[in-house]
Design an enzyme around this catalytic site. Structure first.
Site, PDB file in Angstrom:
ATOM      1  N   LYS A 113      15.710 -10.033   2.780  1.00 42.46           N
ATOM      2  CA  LYS A 113      15.182  -9.822   1.784  1.00 42.46           C
ATOM      3  C   LYS A 113      15.960  -8.567   0.929  1.00 42.46           C
ATOM      4  O   LYS A 113      16.183  -7.401   1.402  1.00 42.46           O
ATOM      5  CB  LYS A 113      13.827  -9.144   2.227  1.00 42.46           C
ATOM      6  CG  LYS A 113      12.902  -8.616   1.083  1.00 42.46           C
ATOM      7  CD  LYS A 113      11.513  -8.055   1.547  1.00 42.46           C
ATOM      8  CE  LYS A 113      10.702  -7.806   0.479  1.00 42.46           C
ATOM      9  NZ  LYS A 113      11.164  -6.948  -0.409  1.00 42.46           N
ATOM     10  N   ASP A 115      17.045  -6.117  -2.227  1.00 38.75           N
ATOM     11  CA  ASP A 115      16.480  -5.062  -2.878  1.00 38.75           C
ATOM     12  C   ASP A 115      16.986  -5.152  -4.445  1.00 38.75           C
ATOM     13  O   ASP A 115      17.837  -4.376  -4.467  1.00 38.75           O
ATOM     14  CB  ASP A 115      16.641  -3.524  -2.182  1.00 38.75           C
ATOM     15  CG  ASP A 115      15.450  -2.843  -2.521  1.00 38.75           C
ATOM     16  OD1 ASP A 115      14.620  -3.402  -3.319  1.00 38.75           O
ATOM     17  OD2 ASP A 115      15.629  -1.680  -2.212  1.00 38.75           O
ATOM     18  N   TYR A 222      17.264 -18.066  -3.891  1.00 40.80           N
ATOM     19  CA  TYR A 222      16.619 -18.251  -2.695  1.00 40.80           C
ATOM     20  C   TYR A 222      15.376 -19.396  -2.606  1.00 40.80           C
ATOM     21  O   TYR A 222      14.854 -19.823  -1.678  1.00 40.80           O
ATOM     22  CB  TYR A 222      16.095 -17.099  -2.064  1.00 40.80           C
ATOM     23  CG  TYR A 222      15.258 -16.007  -2.622  1.00 40.80           C
ATOM     24  CD1 TYR A 222      13.995 -16.492  -3.191  1.00 40.80           C
ATOM     25  CD2 TYR A 222      15.895 -14.945  -3.153  1.00 40.80           C
ATOM     26  CE1 TYR A 222      13.180 -15.762  -3.874  1.00 40.80           C
ATOM     27  CE2 TYR A 222      14.937 -14.050  -3.933  1.00 40.80           C
ATOM     28  CZ  TYR A 222      13.641 -14.468  -4.347  1.00 40.80           C
ATOM     29  OH  TYR A 222      12.894 -13.567  -5.110  1.00 40.80           O
ATOM     30  N   LYS A 309       9.364  -6.005   7.072  1.00 41.29           N
ATOM     31  CA  LYS A 309       9.927  -4.817   6.514  1.00 41.29           C
ATOM     32  C   LYS A 309      10.728  -4.175   7.724  1.00 41.29           C
ATOM     33  O   LYS A 309      10.163  -3.741   8.703  1.00 41.29           O
ATOM     34  CB  LYS A 309       8.956  -4.015   5.551  1.00 41.29           C
ATOM     35  CG  LYS A 309       8.421  -4.722   4.551  1.00 41.29           C
ATOM     36  CD  LYS A 309       9.382  -5.320   3.643  1.00 41.29           C
ATOM     37  CE  LYS A 309       9.890  -4.030   2.635  1.00 41.29           C
ATOM     38  NZ  LYS A 309       8.920  -3.623   1.804  1.00 41.29           N
ATOM     39  N   CYS A 403     -14.095  19.472  -8.846  1.00 42.77           N
ATOM     40  CA  CYS A 403     -12.994  18.643  -9.528  1.00 42.77           C
ATOM     41  C   CYS A 403     -11.922  19.748 -10.132  1.00 42.77           C
ATOM     42  O   CYS A 403     -12.124  20.639 -10.787  1.00 42.77           O
ATOM     43  CB  CYS A 403     -13.606  17.799 -10.599  1.00 42.77           C
ATOM     44  SG  CYS A 403     -12.495  17.004 -11.741  1.00 42.77           S
ATOM     45  N   CYS A 421     -15.328  12.704  -8.333  1.00 42.50           N
ATOM     46  CA  CYS A 421     -15.744  13.449  -9.340  1.00 42.50           C
ATOM     47  C   CYS A 421     -16.779  12.512 -10.009  1.00 42.50           C
ATOM     48  O   CYS A 421     -16.379  11.571 -10.686  1.00 42.50           O
ATOM     49  CB  CYS A 421     -14.751  14.147 -10.313  1.00 42.50           C
ATOM     50  SG  CYS A 421     -15.343  15.014 -11.711  1.00 42.50           S
TER      51      CYS A 421
END
Length: 664
Positions: A113, A115, A222, A309, A403, A421
């Site tokens: 895989k 990147d 691919y 991964k 908040c 909130c």
């Protein structure tokens, strides 16, 4: 030899030398000899413009300027991959495959895989026609001029190729090239690029293609799509792609079972650092294309592929402070502000702390030394605390109770991890966030209006909700900071054009909690208009395909709110689309009305897609999997044994292709 024959011969020679150098890494002539032949071809093409060919090797130097990249709809959707992180995840994935296919032999293809930036390149009659970025999977940006400058992308194919197909891959920047680019920047006192992946992605959107041509980008392919009848297996399609002239990584491997998959993963987890490119995992695909078709897709991912991964890189740094962000739904997200640290090729300054429970579980405190990971997530996360370095006077973190933006007391619904909130109509980040969601590319896609402009409009009192956008006047916008005549015109024009956006996207744009793109499409298709949806009660909603308890309750809550109803009425009055556009009706009969039918297996008279279309033409609905709601299974040859068993167990009628044709 006449001029055209000479030009044709030079193009053929240069294409072959390009392939030898950039794909096979086996040059047979020197760079000088190549350049001389290229100059000769350029001179002949300049003298004889009547023989121009956009697939000529001379077109790789760039020079085209693209000011606005056109948005293009993918003919075949670009799905994302489900991620896995352990052997257990892969075992579970294989069990799901076997549940659909039954007790049959399944081979896999393992690929590294890479990147980079995903790309889809279309070829017709062997010539490169279009290159489009992944975008949101449904549509992306046309970057054809920039892709043509990449030497490992063939402009003209070789051999016996399909007449028309798309090929998918990653645009990557080799580590050596990335380092060279950064050294050149440092030498002239400029800031170096942060990582190869972002630099490769950014290169595709450079307006001047001659600048792209200067960058040592590569394209690793691919997956061929749109030519399934040409191949029986994925491995076969990869071999074919290599023979056409594509750079398909040789590391891909056909394996017989999950044990061999794990061997491949373990080998490359160690040896990936020897590669000239960045890679962060392994992609595992079912090899048999018919089995892929049987497995199909979820709303987001192919069921026949999964990404494993590699274990995330980890770094240690100091947590300097904790801040709290307010999202458009009012959800509070705590964020750790860190002492900057290098991690997986980028400088990390912030990390997600998720919620109060996570802070308590990790017992994370200000001034702690924390372990940070970037495992498959865009935002890094804190995974632990180095207690050996904790200060003696350290105090536990107290989660906020009001908040941080509007000082309203926070609420937390039983069973939910997040604090909220409740000040829906007055809390600034919620207001701005909802408007930003509304104008987003996947929603109303309003040109000329971005996050900064939304904030500017709100701060100047021009908008308090997304309905206010449709009352904006040019004279109100012009006095704003960084707003020129043309920008104001574009904004007003973009808002006006958004009135043509389809109902399903308007429904998504409203920002109903838990109603994402896919759910909005299903609701729009089922209810046809906003009024029918607003009147639907809880029981009616949960009977809609894939609408569960949580979504149904959220929809009912949204439409009970008087403020929301007022905004919808205003949007109606401005002319937004609140019903499904009437399309040409292909229905020829209501014979299958009220029936949900699942199609599985190989067919002779019709293709699978043709059978699905016939089902809709005769008033029926196509189901993706066999459930208690399935009325009939239309079964061809080689239907998965597991599907057959499930249909039999549930007592669902099974029609052969001949039975189906008789019904028609």
């Amino acid at each position: 030899m006449d001029v055209l024959s000479k030009i044709t011969l030079l193009r053929k020679e240069l294409n072959e030398h390009n392939y030898n150098y950039y794909v096979l890494d086996k040059p047979v002539i020197s760079d000088f000899e190549f350049d001389q032949k290229l100059k000769e071809l350029e001179a002949l093409e300049t003298e004889h413009p009547e023989f121009f060919d956009d697939s000529s090797p001379t077109q790789r130097v760039g020079g085209m300027v693209t000011k606005n990249f056109e948005t293009v709809v993918h003919e075949h959707r670009m799905y994302s991959l489900e991620n896995s992180y352990s052997e257990e995840d892969l075992i579970d994935w294989e069990k799901r495959i076997q549940k659909v296919l039954g007790n049959v032999t399944v081979e896999y293809v393992c690929e590294l895989k890479y990147d980079g930036a995903s790309i889809s390149i279309s070829y017709e009659d062997g010539k490169l026609k279009k290159a489009v970025t992944r975008g949101d999977g449904f549509k992306g940006d046309d970057v054809t001029n920039n892709i043509k400058t990449i030497k490992s992308v063939p402009l003209q194919l070789k051999g016996d190729y399909p007449a028309k197909f798309d090929i998918r891959g990653e645009i990557i920047l080799p580590l050596a090239g990335f380092e060279k680019m950064n050294m050149e920047l440092i030498d002239i006192g400029e800031t170096p690029y942060s990582n190869p992946r972002n630099t490769a992605s950014g290169s595709l959107k450079l307006q001047d293609s001659s600048e792209v041509a200067k960058r040592p980008l590569e394209c690793l392919l691919y997956n061929i799509v749109g030519a399934n009848n040409y191949f029986k297996t994925h491995a076969q399609s990869l071999d074919a792609a290599r023979s056409y002239g594509f750079k398909v990584p040789n590391q891909s491997k056909l394996v017989k079972n999950l044990i061999e998959v794990l061997d491949f993963i373990n080998y490359w987890d160690t040896h990936r650092h020897d590669l000239p490119y960045e890679t962060d995992g392994v992609v595992i695909k079912v090899n048999d294309l018919f089995q892929q078709e049987e497995l199909g897709y979820t709303a987001k991912n192919p069921r026949w592929a999964i990404a494993y991964k590699f274990k995330a890189e980890q770094a240690t740094t100091v947590l300097e402070s904790i801040s709290y962000q307010v999202g458009r739904t009012g959800a509070i997200t705590p964020v750790a502000n860190l002492q900057p640290v290098q991690l997986a090729g980028t400088i990390v300054k912030r990390a997600s702390l998720h919620n109060a429970d996570q802070i308590e579980k990790l017992d994370v405190r200000v001034n702690d030394y924390v372990f940070v990971e970037k495992g498959g997530e865009i935002i890094p996360k804190i995974v632990g605390v180095d207690l050996s370095q904790r200060k003696v006077d350290s105090l536990p973190t107290q989660y906020i109770s009001t908040c941080p933006e509007c000082n309203t007391d926070l609420v937390r619904t039983p069973g939910e991890a997040q604090h909220y909130c409740p000040n829906f109509y007055e809390c600034p980040p919620q207001i701005v966030g909802r408007i930003e969601h509304f104008i987003g590319r996947k929603a109303m896609n309003i040109d000329g209006l971005g996050a900064e402009t939304v904030t500017l409009l709100y701060k100047n009192g021009l908008v308090k909700n997304y309905a206010d956008l449709y009352e904006l006047k040019k004279e109100q916008i012009l006095p704003l900071e960084r707003m020129a005549e043309k920008s104001a015109d574009n904004l007003i024009k973009g808002i006006e054009q958004s009135k043509q956006i389809a109902f399903e996207r308007v429904l998504f744009a409203l920002g109903i909690r838990f109603v994402g793109e896919t759910v909005a499409k299903k609701l729009a298709k089922h209810y046809k208009n906003i009024d029918s949806l607003m009147q639907a009660d809880y029981n009616a909603l949960i009977n809609v395909d894939e609408i569960g308890d949580k979504i149904a309750l959220s929809i009912r809550s949204f439409f009970k709110d008087v403020g929301n109803l007022e905004i919808i009425n205003r949007l109606k009055s401005y002319g937004l689309q609140f019903q499904v556009e009437a399309k040409e009706d292909t229905q020829v009969s209501n014979k299958f009305e009220g029936m949900t039918m699942v199609v599985s297996g190989k067919f002779e008279t019709f293709s699978r897609d043709e059978i699905k279309q016939k089902i809709e033409d005769y008033g029926g609905k196509n189901g993706s999997s066999i459930t208690g709601k399935t009325s009939v299974v239309v079964a061809g040859a080689d239907m998965g044994p597991a599907k057959l068993e499930k249909a039999t167990k549930l007592g669902i009628p099974i029609w052969s292709e001949e039975d189906f044709i008789k019904q028609l």
